[in-house]
Design a protein around this motif. Structure first.
Motif, mmCIF file in Angstrom:
data_model
loop_
_atom_site.group_PDB
_atom_site.id
_atom_site.type_symbol
_atom_site.label_atom_id
_atom_site.label_comp_id
_atom_site.label_asym_id
_atom_site.label_seq_id
_atom_site.Cartn_x
_atom_site.Cartn_y
_atom_site.Cartn_z
ATOM 1 N N LEU A 48 0.835 -1.195 0.000
ATOM 2 C CA LEU A 48 0.000 0.000 0.000
ATOM 3 C C LEU A 48 0.873 1.248 0.000
ATOM 4 O O LEU A 48 0.646 2.176 -0.789
ATOM 5 C CB LEU A 48 -0.937 -0.012 1.218
ATOM 6 N N SER A 49 1.895 1.281 0.857
ATOM 7 C CA SER A 49 2.812 2.436 0.921
ATOM 8 C C SER A 49 3.505 2.648 -0.413
ATOM 9 O O SER A 49 3.626 3.780 -0.898
ATOM 10 C CB SER A 49 3.868 2.221 2.002
ATOM 11 N N HIS A 50 3.959 1.550 -1.005
ATOM 12 C CA HIS A 50 4.667 1.637 -2.294
ATOM 13 C C HIS A 50 3.754 2.244 -3.361
ATOM 14 O O HIS A 50 4.146 3.159 -4.088
ATOM 15 C CB HIS A 50 5.138 0.244 -2.714
ATOM 16 N N HIS A 51 2.522 1.732 -3.457
ATOM 17 C CA HIS A 51 1.608 2.213 -4.495
ATOM 18 C C HIS A 51 1.140 3.639 -4.219
ATOM 19 O O HIS A 51 0.946 4.412 -5.164
ATOM 20 C CB HIS A 51 0.427 1.254 -4.649
ATOM 21 N N LEU A 52 0.960 3.996 -2.950
ATOM 22 C CA LEU A 52 0.586 5.379 -2.622
ATOM 23 C C LEU A 52 1.695 6.350 -3.047
ATOM 24 O O LEU A 52 1.430 7.392 -3.647
ATOM 25 C CB LEU A 52 0.294 5.525 -1.129
ATOM 26 N N ASN A 53 2.950 5.986 -2.752
ATOM 27 C CA ASN A 53 4.076 6.849 -3.151
ATOM 28 C C ASN A 53 4.191 6.936 -4.665
ATOM 29 O O ASN A 53 4.465 8.002 -5.223
ATOM 30 C CB ASN A 53 5.390 6.326 -2.556
#
Length: 183
Positions: A56-61
């Motif tokens: 989730l963090s990767h895709h949000l960034n």
């Protein structure tokens, strides 16, 4: 990474799609933070891969960097469609003047070193570069001792004597003279 994709159930949509649905579902005016988006995705889709928070963090960034999401005050939101596009870093390029009608734009000069002309005569390996000092490149060759005395000294060097050794010469001691004392 390959194991994450193998463990992921095939019924899950891609993360960017889940994130957009979460933002629509939460519908907060100031945007939603990462934990709210994560809880919404968990409650909607149920079984998620082990590295859900990391993914989730990767895709949000990634979506933030590409401009699909706006990050403001620790909240993610969809960008305003009326807002001007985000300008990149650095000085903006100068505005190009329009060409007069009928003018043809010539192709830009290729980058890098131009290719060698195949019809040009080959250069001799002993040729000196123009504007050179006349000396060969690199460290001069070592000359044996016997040849050094016979050969003339190289230009711009101090005069040398053939019997002189290497290193600092020994200190010269003044000669003592005997003094006779008469009493």
């Amino acid at each position: 990474m390959a194991t994450e994709e193998v463990n992921k159930p095939s019924s899950l949509p891609p993360y960017p799609e889940m994130i957009m649905k979460a933002l629509d579902g939460l519908d907060e005016p100031n945007g939603s933070n990462k934990s709210a988006i994560s809880k919404y995705i968990e409650s909607t889709y149920g079984e998620l891969p082990e590295g859900h928070i990391t993914l989730l963090s990767h895709h949000l960034n990634k979506m933030k960097d590409s401009g699909e999401l706006v990050f403001l005050k620790n909240n993610y939101m969809k960008p305003d469609p009326d807002a001007p596009p985000k300008r990149g870093r650095g000085r903006p390029p100068k505005a190009k003047e329009p060409l007069p009608p009928g003018a043809v734009l010539s192709p830009p000069r290729p980058r890098g070193r131009p290719p060698k002309d195949p019809n040009a005569p080959p250069k001799s390996p002993k040729s000196k570069p123009s504007g050179g000092s006349g000396r060969p490149r690199g460290r001069p060759k070592k000359i044996p001792r016997g040849a050094a005395a016979a050969a003339p000294p190289p230009p711009l060097s101090a005069p040398s004597t053939p019997g002189r050794g290497r290193g600092r010469p020994p200190k010269v001691k003044p000669q003592l003279t005997e003094v006779s004392v008469e009493l």
